[in-house]
Write a protein that holds these residues in place. Structure first.
Motif, PDB file in Angstrom:
ATOM      1  N   GLN A  35      11.603 -19.018  19.004  1.00  0.00           N
ATOM      2  CA  GLN A  35      12.113 -17.859  19.560  1.00  0.00           C
ATOM      3  C   GLN A  35      10.848 -16.852  18.857  1.00  0.00           C
ATOM      4  O   GLN A  35      10.861 -16.847  17.662  1.00  0.00           O
ATOM      5  CB  GLN A  35      13.354 -17.544  19.155  1.00  0.00           C
ATOM      6  N   ASP A  36      10.454 -15.887  19.274  1.00  0.00           N
ATOM      7  CA  ASP A  36       9.647 -14.853  18.792  1.00  0.00           C
ATOM      8  C   ASP A  36      10.259 -14.012  17.922  1.00  0.00           C
ATOM      9  O   ASP A  36      11.499 -13.318  18.284  1.00  0.00           O
ATOM     10  CB  ASP A  36       8.932 -13.997  20.031  1.00  0.00           C
ATOM     11  N   ALA A  37       9.841 -13.642  16.940  1.00  0.00           N
ATOM     12  CA  ALA A  37      10.167 -12.820  15.911  1.00  0.00           C
ATOM     13  C   ALA A  37       9.491 -11.302  16.125  1.00  0.00           C
ATOM     14  O   ALA A  37       8.503 -11.263  16.822  1.00  0.00           O
ATOM     15  CB  ALA A  37       9.779 -13.104  14.659  1.00  0.00           C
ATOM     16  N   ASP A  38      10.142 -10.416  15.579  1.00  0.00           N
ATOM     17  CA  ASP A  38       9.600  -9.054  15.836  1.00  0.00           C
ATOM     18  C   ASP A  38       8.616  -8.933  14.497  1.00  0.00           C
ATOM     19  O   ASP A  38       8.804  -9.077  13.630  1.00  0.00           O
ATOM     20  CB  ASP A  38      10.603  -7.928  15.578  1.00  0.00           C
ATOM     21  N   LEU A  39       7.422  -8.236  15.054  1.00  0.00           N
ATOM     22  CA  LEU A  39       6.462  -8.043  13.928  1.00  0.00           C
ATOM     23  C   LEU A  39       6.275  -6.655  13.493  1.00  0.00           C
ATOM     24  O   LEU A  39       6.434  -5.839  14.228  1.00  0.00           O
ATOM     25  CB  LEU A  39       4.775  -8.380  14.486  1.00  0.00           C
ATOM     26  N   ALA A  40       5.924  -6.631  12.237  1.00  0.00           N
ATOM     27  CA  ALA A  40       6.011  -5.187  11.510  1.00  0.00           C
ATOM     28  C   ALA A  40       4.610  -4.768  12.140  1.00  0.00           C
ATOM     29  O   ALA A  40       3.602  -5.578  12.529  1.00  0.00           O
ATOM     30  CB  ALA A  40       6.018  -5.374  10.185  1.00  0.00           C
ATOM     31  N   ALA A  41       4.179  -3.562  11.992  1.00  0.00           N
ATOM     32  CA  ALA A  41       2.759  -3.077  12.212  1.00  0.00           C
ATOM     33  C   ALA A  41       1.712  -3.630  11.288  1.00  0.00           C
ATOM     34  O   ALA A  41       2.026  -4.278  10.309  1.00  0.00           O
ATOM     35  CB  ALA A  41       2.749  -1.471  12.021  1.00  0.00           C
ATOM     36  N   GLN A  42       0.715  -4.161  11.901  1.00  0.00           N
ATOM     37  CA  GLN A  42      -0.606  -4.621  11.095  1.00  0.00           C
ATOM     38  C   GLN A  42      -1.462  -3.845  10.572  1.00  0.00           C
ATOM     39  O   GLN A  42      -1.781  -2.855  11.352  1.00  0.00           O
ATOM     40  CB  GLN A  42      -1.280  -5.677  12.107  1.00  0.00           C
ATOM     41  N   ASP A  43      -1.717  -3.802   9.416  1.00  0.00           N
ATOM     42  CA  ASP A  43      -2.661  -2.952   8.748  1.00  0.00           C
ATOM     43  C   ASP A  43      -4.157  -3.377   9.085  1.00  0.00           C
ATOM     44  O   ASP A  43      -4.522  -2.789   9.797  1.00  0.00           O
ATOM     45  CB  ASP A  43      -2.536  -3.009   7.063  1.00  0.00           C
ATOM     46  N   THR A  44      -4.531  -4.434   8.432  1.00  0.00           N
ATOM     47  CA  THR A  44      -5.917  -4.823   8.931  1.00  0.00           C
ATOM     48  C   THR A  44      -5.817  -6.398   9.126  1.00  0.00           C
ATOM     49  O   THR A  44      -4.564  -7.161   8.663  1.00  0.00           O
ATOM     50  CB  THR A  44      -6.936  -4.477   7.763  1.00  0.00           C
ATOM     51  N   VAL A  45      -6.938  -7.124   9.613  1.00  0.00           N
ATOM     52  CA  VAL A  45      -6.805  -8.518   9.423  1.00  0.00           C
ATOM     53  C   VAL A  45      -6.974  -9.166   8.150  1.00  0.00           C
ATOM     54  O   VAL A  45      -6.900 -10.315   8.207  1.00  0.00           O
ATOM     55  CB  VAL A  45      -8.129  -9.006  10.270  1.00  0.00           C
ATOM     56  N   ASP A  46      -7.203  -8.353   7.157  1.00  0.00           N
ATOM     57  CA  ASP A  46      -7.180  -9.034   5.680  1.00  0.00           C
ATOM     58  C   ASP A  46      -5.832  -8.581   4.948  1.00  0.00           C
ATOM     59  O   ASP A  46      -5.947  -8.972   3.662  1.00  0.00           O
ATOM     60  CB  ASP A  46      -8.276  -8.249   4.887  1.00  0.00           C
ATOM     61  N   THR A  47      -4.861  -8.354   5.470  1.00  0.00           N
ATOM     62  CA  THR A  47      -3.747  -8.142   4.958  1.00  0.00           C
ATOM     63  C   THR A  47      -2.534  -9.042   5.737  1.00  0.00           C
ATOM     64  O   THR A  47      -2.824  -9.325   6.718  1.00  0.00           O
ATOM     65  CB  THR A  47      -3.253  -6.545   5.000  1.00  0.00           C
ATOM     66  N   TRP A  48      -1.622  -9.250   4.803  1.00  0.00           N
ATOM     67  CA  TRP A  48      -0.394  -9.993   5.417  1.00  0.00           C
ATOM     68  C   TRP A  48       0.454  -9.163   6.284  1.00  0.00           C
ATOM     69  O   TRP A  48       0.133  -7.802   6.424  1.00  0.00           O
ATOM     70  CB  TRP A  48       0.551 -10.747   4.181  1.00  0.00           C
ATOM     71  N   ARG A  49       1.350  -9.806   6.986  1.00  0.00           N
ATOM     72  CA  ARG A  49       2.105  -8.980   8.087  1.00  0.00           C
ATOM     73  C   ARG A  49       3.631  -9.575   7.942  1.00  0.00           C
ATOM     74  O   ARG A  49       3.962 -10.722   7.893  1.00  0.00           O
ATOM     75  CB  ARG A  49       1.512  -9.239   9.532  1.00  0.00           C
ATOM     76  N   GLN A  50       4.364  -8.363   7.765  1.00  0.00           N
ATOM     77  CA  GLN A  50       5.737  -8.648   7.705  1.00  0.00           C
ATOM     78  C   GLN A  50       6.389  -8.994   9.193  1.00  0.00           C
ATOM     79  O   GLN A  50       5.850  -8.494  10.215  1.00  0.00           O
ATOM     80  CB  GLN A  50       6.617  -7.501   7.236  1.00  0.00           C
ATOM     81  N   TRP A  51       7.347  -9.847   9.102  1.00  0.00           N
ATOM     82  CA  TRP A  51       8.141  -9.978  10.489  1.00  0.00           C
ATOM     83  C   TRP A  51       9.630 -10.180  10.278  1.00  0.00           C
ATOM     84  O   TRP A  51      10.326 -10.601   9.211  1.00  0.00           O
ATOM     85  CB  TRP A  51       7.666 -11.281  11.030  1.00  0.00           C
ATOM     86  N   SER A  52      10.584 -10.189  11.284  1.00  0.00           N
ATOM     87  CA  SER A  52      11.926 -10.339  11.094  1.00  0.00           C
ATOM     88  C   SER A  52      12.306 -10.705  12.482  1.00  0.00           C
ATOM     89  O   SER A  52      11.781 -10.808  13.503  1.00  0.00           O
ATOM     90  CB  SER A  52      12.623  -9.156  10.948  1.00  0.00           C
ATOM     91  N   TYR A  53      13.588 -11.671  12.499  1.00  0.00           N
ATOM     92  CA  TYR A  53      14.134 -12.054  13.644  1.00  0.00           C
ATOM     93  C   TYR A  53      15.999 -11.953  13.509  1.00  0.00           C
ATOM     94  O   TYR A  53      16.301 -12.342  12.478  1.00  0.00           O
ATOM     95  CB  TYR A  53      13.987 -13.650  13.527  1.00  0.00           C
ATOM     96  N   ARG A  54      16.572 -11.612  14.606  1.00  0.00           N
ATOM     97  CA  ARG A  54      17.844 -11.168  14.297  1.00  0.00           C
ATOM     98  C   ARG A  54      18.677 -12.589  15.065  1.00  0.00           C
ATOM     99  O   ARG A  54      18.545 -12.738  16.132  1.00  0.00           O
ATOM    100  CB  ARG A  54      18.440 -10.004  15.034  1.00  0.00           C
ATOM    101  N   TRP A  55      19.179 -13.195  13.971  1.00  0.00           N
ATOM    102  CA  TRP A  55      19.808 -14.367  14.332  1.00  0.00           C
ATOM    103  C   TRP A  55      21.285 -14.549  14.886  1.00  0.00           C
ATOM    104  O   TRP A  55      21.904 -13.879  13.722  1.00  0.00           O
ATOM    105  CB  TRP A  55      19.262 -15.649  13.236  1.00  0.00           C
ATOM    106  N   GLN A  56      21.657 -14.861  15.721  1.00  0.00           N
ATOM    107  CA  GLN A  56      23.094 -14.901  15.786  1.00  0.00           C
ATOM    108  C   GLN A  56      23.628 -16.370  15.558  1.00  0.00           C
ATOM    109  O   GLN A  56      23.685 -17.383  15.909  1.00  0.00           O
ATOM    110  CB  GLN A  56      23.563 -15.054  17.427  1.00  0.00           C
ATOM    111  N   ALA A  57      24.059 -16.106  13.995  1.00  0.00           N
ATOM    112  CA  ALA A  57      24.511 -17.427  13.412  1.00  0.00           C
ATOM    113  C   ALA A  57      25.784 -17.764  13.612  1.00  0.00           C
ATOM    114  O   ALA A  57      26.714 -17.098  13.660  1.00  0.00           O
ATOM    115  CB  ALA A  57      24.261 -17.135  11.847  1.00  0.00           C
ATOM    116  N   THR A  58      25.938 -19.362  13.726  1.00  0.00           N
ATOM    117  CA  THR A  58      27.396 -19.858  14.126  1.00  0.00           C
ATOM    118  C   THR A  58      27.433 -20.462  12.843  1.00  0.00           C
ATOM    119  O   THR A  58      26.705 -21.286  11.987  1.00  0.00           O
ATOM    120  CB  THR A  58      27.188 -20.578  15.251  1.00  0.00           C
ATOM    121  N   PRO A  59      29.026 -20.824  12.391  1.00  0.00           N
ATOM    122  CA  PRO A  59      29.210 -21.605  11.279  1.00  0.00           C
ATOM    123  C   PRO A  59      28.718 -22.931  11.086  1.00  0.00           C
ATOM    124  O   PRO A  59      28.638 -23.777  12.100  1.00  0.00           O
ATOM    125  CB  PRO A  59      30.781 -21.613  11.374  1.00  0.00           C
ATOM    126  N   GLY A  60      28.486 -23.337   9.889  1.00  0.00           N
ATOM    127  CA  GLY A  60      27.943 -24.744   9.676  1.00  0.00           C
ATOM    128  C   GLY A  60      26.426 -24.689   9.042  1.00  0.00           C
ATOM    129  O   GLY A  60      26.031 -23.640   8.698  1.00  0.00           O
TER     130      GLY A  60
END
Length: 527
Positions: A463-488
């Motif tokens: 599943q695709d995560a949401d990407l934070a804005a990219q600064d440059t190709v020489d920097t890392w990039r943050q990401w997040s994903y909203r997961w609908q978690a089920t017990p277990g």
């Protein structure tokens, strides 16, 4: 002889002898530190022996130490050396109670080992570096000879000829004098070492960095996600990872620092001072660095805003050309003040990327831990082939003619950073509640950038995560994903796609010889 009597007789010799050996070892190290404070702090026996151990340790063992102890690996090594020395000193003391000369000669032998280690160091400065080990061992041998004589007489049972309380008291008095004298020598040595570093500290505190002629662009809006537990986009200097072989962090006076550029294909060899560099147009760039020792999902990556001089400009000024333009050298060997050598491809540092000799980090002069006054920063290459700290010499040569420090230890000559991603939150074995759980982290592929990050829950679809804005190709990039978690229990896995369209491989490899690969996973239990 009854068992109790034999045990008492054995202990009557072992305890005073071991005590004499430990005190002699303490005196040897204290005197050695005092002499090192007068000569050069880096020539202390623990430092030189520790450096020799590091140099001769197989890459796999070093990798294990970094994985297990992290940035405390050097502290663990120093404590280990001291523990071994203490055991050996105690054993020599026991031997000396019966054979005084043999015990003292044993101490001298270890002094010779320390002197040999000092002479073999790549940053050795000749006879001055062997003096701390030799003089310290000589003092320790003398102390052991005297204390062992007292210990042997104090061990004679009460009422025996030559035995009794006076000799025991004499041993305790001699031991006390030794402890006080050694402690004073050690404290004076620490004081002298601190004084030697004062000039370097003052030069850093007094350094005012010029404004950059080419400032970094403002960080894009949205480069930092508001997710608890995610790694900050910019790593504070105090939190930036440190992986190197220096047991003692070099403290270099900015006023005496020099950088020499010479070697194959250098038409005009030059030597630069820090003032020379600061007088040039400075560039400011956001660059993420990664250590080759970083395991999949590991902590040895960090991001900073660096200020410095373009390395390609300095090389061009010296007449250096890249191999693609007919240059004679294909390797740049950077040397640190502590003798470390790193080999970088000349083509890479002159291909237009922001390879710099950095003087500033996140708006302040480089911290000592990170290379003050000057270090190399080359985006897209692992640190062991590019990020020379405390740099003082650049030699142009070829890969065929010279192997740098890590290459001699079976690491790869060329080491571009691999595409990697990491889950920062939730942590492994976390117990989030059922419902919406934000999975987030960072991904990096310096020189290529990150264009996509995906999450897999257990064996489900990616599943695709949401990407934070990219600064440059020489920097890392943050990401997040909203997961609908089920017990277990659930396994979360992340993968990234770089700017060339290549998906992060699932093939798991270790860090040796050119960096780890694979995909990061965490197991969580949803309640």
């Amino acid at each position: 002889m009854p068992l109790v009597s034999r045990l008492r007789s054995t202990l009557s010799r072992t305890v005073p002898g071991a005590s004499a050996g430990l005190l002699a070892g303490f005196a040897a190290l204290a005197v050695a530190e005092l002499v090192a404070g007068l000569v050069r702090p880096a020539a202390g026996p623990v430092t030189v022996v520790g450096g020799a151990v590091i140099d001769r340790t197989p890459a796999a063992v070093k990798d294990f130490a970094i994985r297990t102890f992290g940035e405390d690996d050097k502290t663990v090594l120093q404590l280990g050396i001291l523990a071994v020395l203490a055991l050996i000193a105690a054993a020599l003391g026991v031997i000396a109670v019966r054979h005084r000369r043999a015990g003292s000669c044993g101490v001298l032998l270890f002094g010779l080992i320390g002197a040999a280690a000092a002479a073999s160091r790549p940053d050795s400065r000749g006879i001055g570096d062997i003096l701390p080990s030799l003089l310290g061992a000589s003092a320790g041998a003398l102390v052991l000879y005297v204390l062992a004589g007292r210990a042997s007489r104090s061990a004679v049972p009460e009422g025996s000829a030559g035995g009794g309380g006076w000799n025991r008291r004499g041993f305790l008095v001699a031991a006390g004098v030794t402890a006080v004298g050694a402690g004073a020598a050690g404290l004076l040595g620490r004081y002298l070492t601190g004084r030697q570093a004062q000039g370097a500290v003052a030069s850093r505190e007094g350094l005012v960095l010029p404004a950059p002629a080419s400032p970094a662009r403002p960080l894009p809006k949205g480069v930092q996600l508001k997710v608890p537990g995610i790694t900050p986009f910019t790593t504070p200097n105090n939190d930036f990872y440190r992986v190197d072989t220096a047991l003692v962090v070099p403290k270099v006076d900015a006023g005496t620092w020099r950088l020499r550029i010479h070697g194959k294909g250098v038409a005009r060899a030059r030597t630069y001072t820090l003032d020379d560099l600061l007088a040039r147009p400075l560039v400011e760039r956001d660059i993420t660095l990664t250590c080759v020792s970083n395991e999949v999902g590991g902590p040895y990556a960090g991001h900073a805003r660096w200020l410095g001089v373009r390395l390609s400009d300095l090389l061009a000024e010296c007449g250096v050309k890249p191999p693609s333009a007919g240059g004679r050298a294909d390797q740049l060997v950077a040397r640190s003040v502590d003798g470390m050598t790193l080999g970088s491809p000349v083509e890479d540092v002159m291909d237009g990327r922001d390879a710099i000799l950095a003087v500033g980090m996140n708006g302040e002069p480089l911290p000592f831990d990170h290379g003050f006054p000057v270090r190399m920063v080359v985006p897209g290459l692992y640190g062991y082939v590019s990020a020379c700290k405390w740099i003082e010499d650049i030699e142009l040569t070829t890969f065929d003619a010279y192997d740098a420090y890590w290459v001699k230890r079976k690491w790869a000559r060329r080491a571009p950073v691999k595409t990697q991603s990491r889950i920062d939150t939730p942590k492994p074995f976390a117990r989030p509640g059922a419902g919406t759980v934000t999975v987030a982290g960072v991904a990096w592929a310096q020189r290529r950038g990150i264009t996509r990050v995906e999450i897999q829950v257990d064996d489900g679809p990616w599943q695709d995560a949401d990407l934070a804005a990219q600064d440059t190709v020489d920097t890392w990039r943050q990401w997040s994903y909203r997961w609908q978690a089920t017990p277990g229990g659930h396994n979360l896995t992340v993968r990234a796609t770089d700017g060339t369209g290549r998906v992060q491989t699932e093939q798991r490899t270790r860090t040796v010889p050119d960096g780890a690969s694979g995909r990061h996973s965490v197991f969580v239990t949803v309640t």
